[in-house]
Design an enzyme around this catalytic site. Structure first.
Site, PDB file in Angstrom:
ATOM      1  N   GLU A   1       0.844  -1.205   0.000  1.00 17.87           N
ATOM      2  CA  GLU A   1       0.000   0.000   0.000  1.00 17.87           C
ATOM      3  C   GLU A   1       0.873   1.247   0.000  1.00 17.87           C
ATOM      4  O   GLU A   1       2.091   1.176   0.163  1.00 17.87           O
ATOM      5  CB  GLU A   1      -0.862   0.028   1.279  1.00 17.87           C
ATOM      6  CG  GLU A   1      -2.166  -0.739   1.176  1.00 17.87           C
ATOM      7  CD  GLU A   1      -3.243   0.032   0.446  1.00 17.87           C
ATOM      8  OE1 GLU A   1      -2.968   1.160  -0.011  1.00 17.87           O
ATOM      9  OE2 GLU A   1      -4.352  -0.500   0.319  1.00 17.87           O
TER      10      GLU A   1
ATOM     11  N   ASN B   1      -5.324   3.358   8.158  1.00 24.02           N
ATOM     12  CA  ASN B   1      -5.288   2.903   6.766  1.00 24.02           C
ATOM     13  C   ASN B   1      -4.620   4.002   5.928  1.00 24.02           C
ATOM     14  O   ASN B   1      -3.676   4.625   6.372  1.00 24.02           O
ATOM     15  CB  ASN B   1      -6.709   2.537   6.319  1.00 24.02           C
ATOM     16  CG  ASN B   1      -6.717   1.589   5.151  1.00 24.02           C
ATOM     17  OD1 ASN B   1      -5.891   0.687   5.073  1.00 24.02           O
ATOM     18  ND2 ASN B   1      -7.623   1.787   4.216  1.00 24.02           N
TER      19      ASN B   1
ATOM     20  N   ASP C   1      -9.790   1.809  -4.090  1.00 27.27           N
ATOM     21  CA  ASP C   1      -8.882   1.691  -2.951  1.00 27.27           C
ATOM     22  C   ASP C   1      -8.000   2.946  -2.888  1.00 27.27           C
ATOM     23  O   ASP C   1      -8.497   4.031  -2.622  1.00 27.27           O
ATOM     24  CB  ASP C   1      -8.085   0.389  -3.091  1.00 27.27           C
ATOM     25  CG  ASP C   1      -7.371  -0.002  -1.814  1.00 27.27           C
ATOM     26  OD1 ASP C   1      -7.086   0.877  -0.996  1.00 27.27           O
ATOM     27  OD2 ASP C   1      -7.055  -1.200  -1.642  1.00 27.27           O
TER      28      ASP C   1
ATOM     29  N   ARG D   1      -7.539   0.146  13.031  1.00 27.55           N
ATOM     30  CA  ARG D   1      -6.151   0.433  12.657  1.00 27.55           C
ATOM     31  C   ARG D   1      -6.151   1.570  11.650  1.00 27.55           C
ATOM     32  O   ARG D   1      -7.153   1.835  10.999  1.00 27.55           O
ATOM     33  CB  ARG D   1      -5.477  -0.804  12.044  1.00 27.55           C
ATOM     34  CG  ARG D   1      -6.089  -1.246  10.713  1.00 27.55           C
ATOM     35  CD  ARG D   1      -5.175  -2.194   9.975  1.00 27.55           C
ATOM     36  NE  ARG D   1      -5.779  -2.789   8.799  1.00 27.55           N
ATOM     37  CZ  ARG D   1      -5.844  -2.228   7.594  1.00 27.55           C
ATOM     38  NH1 ARG D   1      -5.380  -1.004   7.414  1.00 27.55           N
ATOM     39  NH2 ARG D   1      -6.404  -2.845   6.580  1.00 27.55           N
TER      40      ARG D   1
ATOM     41  N   ASN E   1      -9.897   5.378   2.794  1.00 25.57           N
ATOM     42  CA  ASN E   1      -8.921   4.920   1.810  1.00 25.57           C
ATOM     43  C   ASN E   1      -8.314   6.075   1.035  1.00 25.57           C
ATOM     44  O   ASN E   1      -7.975   7.094   1.629  1.00 25.57           O
ATOM     45  CB  ASN E   1      -9.566   3.839   0.926  1.00 25.57           C
ATOM     46  CG  ASN E   1      -8.805   2.536   1.044  1.00 25.57           C
ATOM     47  OD1 ASN E   1      -7.584   2.542   1.143  1.00 25.57           O
ATOM     48  ND2 ASN E   1      -9.504   1.421   1.031  1.00 25.57           N
TER      49      ASN E   1
HETATM   50 CA    CA Z   1      -5.930   1.072   0.864  1.00 24.93          CA
END
Ligand code: CA
Length: 303
Positions: free
Chosen positions: A29, A114, A210, A112, A160
């Protein structure tokens, strides 16, 4: 996991991304280009680590963080700022030494951090998600240069991708289950967002939106989880171009390279069986393509 077919809609120019680094991260990521160092920083959320990849030599250095890490960004004063499970940390880019800047939901084992990104004024934004992605448990936070933390948006589910328009007046934001990119009015003097409006709707067969980046023309590049690719959208929501990735779970993307003309794409092998899937042996690795458009250098956290 999603095994959607990956057919480009008719008439949409399509490119192929190629393998850059066979890293096979569990959940790659957050790519960010570091022009001063000529390297790409990115994270493996479930691998609890930060990668520093030199795309020229292929050298990849891995820094262990020791807890789930959602995003990394450059600091104006050197090193990185990280969004981790317990909050915001500073990381020394040479030694990997960590220092707590501000705790966030530290005592909440459900959530958590992101995805995150620095805005044009040097504030760092990152959001949370429940680890099991239960609806509405996430919050988008803003970390100011004085290390103060402000919740900017509550009751999101999977906070995101985000980025700012070229003129700095608009913040684009993805809460994945909405299947949209929304635009907010961004007030630079106060770092506040308002007036959300849908900007891009992702068609059902394209996977889930995403991570995201904007290019120098103000178009949006959206990584498609389960969608085998990254797609470029005009600010009016029109699909303009597609990049095929040979991995279903494309997670995020960023421009980089000396001319900012390379698009780096992170991917994931999350939820794969231990032996992987034979049709995507390089899942979790880093991919790249040269899409014919330039990106913009990332902003640096001012704190
Ligand atoms: Ca992501």
């Amino acid at each position: 996991m999603s095994r959607l077919l990956h057919e480009s809609p008719a008439g949409v120019p399509t490119l192929q991304a190629e393998l850059l680094l066979d890293a096979r991260a569990r959940l790659g990521e957050g790519p960010v280009w570091d022009a001063a160092e000529g390297c790409l920083w990115w994270v493996d959320i479930l691998g609890e680590s930060v990668h520093r990849t030199d795309p020229g030599s292929g050298r990849d250095r891995v820094f262990t963080v020791g807890q789930m890490i959602g995003a990394a960004a450059l600091r104006a004063s050197g090193g990185l700022v990280l969004a981790v499970q317990e909050g915001f940390l500073a990381m020394d880019a040479s030694t990997g030494d960590l220092e707590m800047l501000a705790p966030v939901e530290k005592d909440n084992p459900v959530t958590r951090m992101n995805d995150g990104k620095v805005d044009p004024t040097g504030r760092f934004w990152a959001g949370t998600t429940a680890i099991d992605h239960r609806p509405g448990a996430g919050t988008l936070y803003r970390l100011d240069p004085d290390h103060g933390v402000t919740p900017a948006l509550t009751q999101v589910t999977i906070s995101n991708g985000l980025d700012w328009s070229v003129d700095g007046r608009t913040m684009y934001y993805i809460d994945t289950p909405t299947r949209r990119v929304d635009r907010f009015r961004f007030e630079a003097s106060t770092g506040t967002i308002s007036d959300p409006q849908p900007a891009v709707s992702i068609r059902a067969e394209a996977g889930d939106p995403d991570g995201m980046t904007l290019d120098a023309e103000g178009f949006l590049w959206v990584a498609l989880w389960g969608g085998w690719g990254v797609e470029r959208y005009a600010p009016d929501g029109r699909l303009d171009r597609r990049v095929e990735v040979p991995v279903a779970q494309a997670s995020s993307c960023a421009f980089g390279g000396p001319d900012l003309d390379l698009l780096f794409i992170t991917t994931a092998r999350k939820d794969f069986p231990p032996e992987g899937f034979p049709d995507q042996p390089n899942a979790g690795s880093l991919f790249a393509c040269r899409p014919g458009v330039r990106g913009r250098a990332p902003f640096r956290y001012a704190g």
